[in-house]
Design a protein around this motif. Structure first.
Motif, PDB file in Angstrom:
ATOM      1  N   UNK A   1      19.420  42.863  32.387  1.00  0.00           N
ATOM      2  CA  UNK A   1      18.623  43.031  33.554  1.00  0.00           C
ATOM      3  C   UNK A   1      19.363  42.559  34.958  1.00  0.00           C
ATOM      4  N   UNK A   2      19.941  41.358  34.753  1.00  0.00           N
ATOM      5  CA  UNK A   2      20.589  40.808  36.218  1.00  0.00           C
ATOM      6  C   UNK A   2      21.584  41.870  36.437  1.00  0.00           C
ATOM      7  N   UNK A   3      22.355  42.184  35.634  1.00  0.00           N
ATOM      8  CA  UNK A   3      23.369  43.134  35.912  1.00  0.00           C
ATOM      9  C   UNK A   3      23.027  44.146  36.562  1.00  0.00           C
ATOM     10  N   UNK A   4      21.748  44.967  36.098  1.00  0.00           N
ATOM     11  CA  UNK A   4      21.479  45.998  36.822  1.00  0.00           C
ATOM     12  C   UNK A   4      20.955  45.920  38.016  1.00  0.00           C
ATOM     13  N   UNK A   5      20.247  44.579  38.319  1.00  0.00           N
ATOM     14  CA  UNK A   5      19.879  44.323  39.703  1.00  0.00           C
ATOM     15  C   UNK A   5      21.041  44.198  40.543  1.00  0.00           C
ATOM     16  N   UNK A   6      22.136  43.553  39.986  1.00  0.00           N
ATOM     17  CA  UNK A   6      23.271  43.538  41.131  1.00  0.00           C
ATOM     18  C   UNK A   6      23.781  44.794  41.286  1.00  0.00           C
ATOM     19  N   UNK A   7      23.722  45.742  40.443  1.00  0.00           N
ATOM     20  CA  UNK A   7      24.454  47.284  40.724  1.00  0.00           C
ATOM     21  C   UNK A   7      23.403  47.808  41.721  1.00  0.00           C
ATOM     22  N   UNK A   8      22.110  47.515  41.690  1.00  0.00           N
ATOM     23  CA  UNK A   8      21.250  47.995  42.675  1.00  0.00           C
ATOM     24  C   UNK A   8      21.400  47.402  43.917  1.00  0.00           C
ATOM     25  N   UNK A   9      21.892  46.452  44.084  1.00  0.00           N
ATOM     26  CA  UNK A   9      22.105  45.717  45.215  1.00  0.00           C
ATOM     27  C   UNK A   9      23.234  45.996  46.104  1.00  0.00           C
ATOM     28  N   UNK A  10      24.331  46.656  45.305  1.00  0.00           N
ATOM     29  CA  UNK A  10      25.590  47.008  45.862  1.00  0.00           C
ATOM     30  C   UNK A  10      25.685  48.721  46.109  1.00  0.00           C
ATOM     31  N   UNK A  11      24.685  49.487  45.462  1.00  0.00           N
ATOM     32  CA  UNK A  11      25.099  50.686  45.278  1.00  0.00           C
ATOM     33  C   UNK A  11      25.068  51.549  46.434  1.00  0.00           C
ATOM     34  N   UNK A  12      23.955  51.186  47.386  1.00  0.00           N
ATOM     35  CA  UNK A  12      23.775  51.788  48.847  1.00  0.00           C
ATOM     36  C   UNK A  12      25.027  51.465  49.801  1.00  0.00           C
ATOM     37  N   UNK A  13      25.712  50.317  49.469  1.00  0.00           N
ATOM     38  CA  UNK A  13      26.753  49.900  50.522  1.00  0.00           C
ATOM     39  C   UNK A  13      28.194  50.902  49.724  1.00  0.00           C
ATOM     40  N   UNK A  14      28.367  50.632  48.489  1.00  0.00           N
ATOM     41  CA  UNK A  14      29.274  51.305  47.837  1.00  0.00           C
ATOM     42  C   UNK A  14      29.341  52.933  48.518  1.00  0.00           C
ATOM     43  N   UNK A  15      28.044  53.554  48.447  1.00  0.00           N
ATOM     44  CA  UNK A  15      28.067  54.996  48.843  1.00  0.00           C
ATOM     45  C   UNK A  15      28.450  55.169  50.296  1.00  0.00           C
ATOM     46  N   UNK A  16      27.753  53.990  51.342  1.00  0.00           N
ATOM     47  CA  UNK A  16      28.124  54.070  52.682  1.00  0.00           C
ATOM     48  C   UNK A  16      29.566  54.043  52.653  1.00  0.00           C
ATOM     49  N   UNK A  17      30.106  53.308  51.833  1.00  0.00           N
ATOM     50  CA  UNK A  17      31.678  52.893  51.865  1.00  0.00           C
ATOM     51  C   UNK A  17      32.309  54.196  51.790  1.00  0.00           C
ATOM     52  N   UNK A  18      31.981  55.129  50.683  1.00  0.00           N
ATOM     53  CA  UNK A  18      32.693  56.289  50.398  1.00  0.00           C
ATOM     54  C   UNK A  18      32.409  57.313  51.407  1.00  0.00           C
ATOM     55  N   UNK A  19      31.151  57.393  52.241  1.00  0.00           N
ATOM     56  CA  UNK A  19      31.236  58.216  53.184  1.00  0.00           C
ATOM     57  C   UNK A  19      31.909  57.809  54.555  1.00  0.00           C
ATOM     58  N   UNK A  20      31.957  56.411  54.683  1.00  0.00           N
ATOM     59  CA  UNK A  20      33.021  55.984  55.668  1.00  0.00           C
ATOM     60  C   UNK A  20      34.286  56.464  55.467  1.00  0.00           C
ATOM     61  N   UNK A  21      34.706  56.373  54.242  1.00  0.00           N
ATOM     62  CA  UNK A  21      36.064  56.578  53.919  1.00  0.00           C
ATOM     63  C   UNK A  21      36.502  58.198  54.138  1.00  0.00           C
ATOM     64  N   UNK A  22      35.449  58.743  53.686  1.00  0.00           N
ATOM     65  CA  UNK A  22      35.457  60.373  53.934  1.00  0.00           C
ATOM     66  C   UNK A  22      35.598  60.708  55.208  1.00  0.00           C
ATOM     67  N   UNK A  23      34.807  59.976  56.059  1.00  0.00           N
ATOM     68  CA  UNK A  23      34.550  60.454  57.656  1.00  0.00           C
ATOM     69  C   UNK A  23      36.094  59.802  57.962  1.00  0.00           C
ATOM     70  N   UNK A  24      36.690  58.741  57.476  1.00  0.00           N
ATOM     71  CA  UNK A  24      37.978  58.471  58.148  1.00  0.00           C
ATOM     72  C   UNK A  24      39.106  59.522  57.524  1.00  0.00           C
ATOM     73  N   UNK A  25      38.824  60.029  56.555  1.00  0.00           N
ATOM     74  CA  UNK A  25      39.995  60.837  56.459  1.00  0.00           C
ATOM     75  C   UNK A  25      39.754  62.157  57.112  1.00  0.00           C
ATOM     76  N   UNK A  26      38.457  62.425  57.212  1.00  0.00           N
ATOM     77  CA  UNK A  26      38.089  63.796  57.970  1.00  0.00           C
ATOM     78  C   UNK A  26      38.508  63.477  59.565  1.00  0.00           C
ATOM     79  N   UNK A  27      38.452  62.411  59.926  1.00  0.00           N
ATOM     80  CA  UNK A  27      39.115  62.154  61.441  1.00  0.00           C
ATOM     81  C   UNK A  27      40.461  62.032  61.462  1.00  0.00           C
ATOM     82  N   UNK A  28      40.983  61.472  60.621  1.00  0.00           N
ATOM     83  CA  UNK A  28      42.348  61.653  60.553  1.00  0.00           C
ATOM     84  C   UNK A  28      43.039  63.062  60.520  1.00  0.00           C
ATOM     85  N   UNK A  29      42.530  63.727  59.386  1.00  0.00           N
ATOM     86  CA  UNK A  29      42.802  65.118  59.320  1.00  0.00           C
ATOM     87  C   UNK A  29      42.425  66.142  60.707  1.00  0.00           C
TER      88      UNK A  29
END
Length: 488
Positions: free
Chosen positions: A207-235
């Motif tokens: 249960x604690x592992x699930x809560x930890x995952x919920x805590x970081x999921x949004x940040x990981x998604x934002x990081x992916x979008x940020x990385x995609x934006x950086x790639x798009x900006x470089x392109x």
């Protein structure tokens, strides 16, 4: 040991522990000692319960503190890969693990990329390398969108259920937790806790592992979008650089082409101006030839006919004399018509009034002749004193007047044409207005007459505008500098 008493600790009708008394003597405890042990266990049950409750409170407080700290750390940057080590250090305070792994999921291609791993054994999949998810615990976690706990001590079970996990099992791992990282109802990654201890994880840890995952999921998604934006900006930056190079090359080519085109247009305009000058000279020459040669010949022929007529008076045959006389009178009329025709043709080729009396007089003469020829009323307003703008410029103004009135008579069917000639210190203005049917669209520049008028105006260094509306007539407005014809 020969005797033993076990008295339970209870709280809320639940057993939370036990009091154990042991002795080497057989039958060491009687009923009285048993009852006493029960009373002692009852006395200390509350203290034990309170102690457990306090431990649980402290554990929950630690969990909240660490989870909040994890949230703060993981949200402190858009590039979460920079803080994964700090994240793993904080997670270790809550959950034991021999390996902690974060994967990024590609649901379209059913694969995953290892974003981070830390532990006692190096992951068999290098960070950043895309791997297939089929045959892994990750695949089931992503499919089910829920946390899964897999504990195993049998190699055949691993080989049958998760064949890609066999190498990890062979390295001693026995307990695995897989947590989906869900953002906006989409699995963007997975968080894994792996341990060599098969009994290390309970339901609380899962249960604690699930809560930890919920805590970081949004940040990981934002990081992916940020990385995609950086790639798009470089392109985009790369594309902009390539486009800039292409634009510069094309601009240079267009500049050269425009320069060449401008030179060609200048040459064509110079040629057109030269041709127009030659035509006017030729018109002047032909006009003089027609006026001098044909006009004089017709006048001489008229004198000869007059001489013949005088000689006819001596004829004795009255009928013959009368018939010849009538014929001579008819010839007289034809000669006069041809003389007028020659005079009119000569004037249209080169208006004598323009050379002899100036621009104002030539305009008045032309409009009068136009009115007689077309039965269109002409009203003319010119300055009292003649305008001297040079011979070539005056001829250009006169030709524009002729073309504008001819166009009006041919296309507009007006009843009245008004011509205004004005002058100030810098320019002359010629305005030709008719009350004809007008034009709905004046953007069509394909008319040779309009093009010719505009080119004449340009050669004079002036400007020609046309204003018109359907059923409201047309105005041709010419403005030209006093200094005369343009030199370009």
């Amino acid at each position: 040991l020969r005797s033993m008493i076990l008295a339970p600790f209870t709280a809320d009708d639940k057993m939370i522990g036990a009091l154990l008394l042991r002795s080497r003597q057989p039958n060491a405890y009687d009923v009285r000692e048993l009852e006493l042990a029960e009373r002692i266990a009852a006395q200390i049950s509350g203290a034990v319960a309170n102690s457990q409750l306090h431990a649980d409170v402290r554990k929950q407080a630690l969990e909240r503190q660490v989870l909040n700290e994890i949230g703060r750390i993981i949200s402190s940057t858009l590039d979460v890969e920079d803080v994964y080590d700090i994240f793993a250090d904080r997670v270790r305070k809550l959950l034991p693990f021999d390996n902690l792994i974060i994967n990024i999921v590609d649901t379209v291609n059913e694969g995953f990329r290892r974003a981070y791993s830390i532990g006692t054994t190096r992951s068999p999949i290098p960070d950043g390398v895309m791997a297939p998810s089929k045959g892994t615990l990750l695949h089931d976690v992503v499919t089910a969108k829920q946390t899964m706990h897999f504990r195993v001590n049998d190699r055949d079970t691993v080989k049958r259920k998760y064949p890609l996990l066999i190498r990890v099992f062979d390295r001693g791992y026995r307990s695995f937790i897989g947590v989906p990282l869900i953002s906006n109802d989409q699995v963007v990654g997975t968080l894994h806790f792996n341990s060599k201890d098969i009994d290390v994880y309970t339901e609380n840890e899962v249960s604690l592992a699930t809560r930890i995952g919920s805590q970081i999921a949004g940040a990981v998604a934002n990081s992916l979008m940020f990385a995609a934006q950086q790639r798009a900006e470089r392109l985009l930056e790369q594309s902009n650089e390539e486009l800039e190079i292409t634009v510069q090359a094309r601009t240079s080519e267009l500049s050269k082409a425009n320069s060449s085109l401008q030179n060609s247009q200048d040459q064509l305009r110079a040629l057109a101006a030269r041709m127009e000058m030659i035509r006017e000279d030729e018109r002047t020459h032909i006009s003089h030839e027609i006026h001098d040669e044909i006009g004089q010949a017709l006048t001489g022929l008229k004198f000869d006919i007059a001489w013949i007529r005088r000689r006819m008076d001596g004829l004795e045959d009255d009928d013959l004399r009368k018939a010849v006389s009538q014929r001579i009178l008819s010839i007289y009329g034809d000669i006069d018509k041809n003389i007028n025709l020659v005079r009119d043709l000569s004037t249209r080729l080169r208006p004598a009034a323009l050379d002899n009396f100036g621009l104002s007089a030539a305009i008045e003469s032309e409009t009068l002749e136009f009115q007689e020829r077309t039965n269109i009323k002409c009203e003319v307003n010119t300055p009292d004193e003649d305008i001297d703008i040079g011979k070539d410029a005056a001829l250009g103004v006169f030709r524009i007047l002729q073309e504008a009135m001819t166009n009006a008579a041919r296309h507009a069917r007006p009843t009245t044409i008004t011509v205004d000639l004005e002058q100030d210190s810098e320019q002359i203005i010629l305005r030709i207005t008719d009350d004809g049917k007008g034009m709905a669209d004046i953007s069509d520049t394909s008319s040779l007459g309009l093009l010719g008028m505009k080119e004449r105006a340009r050669l004079m260094g002036g400007d020609l505008r046309i204003e018109s509306a359907l059923n409201k007539g047309t105005t041709v407005l010419l403005s030209a500098p006093i200094q005369g014809q343009a030199t370009e």
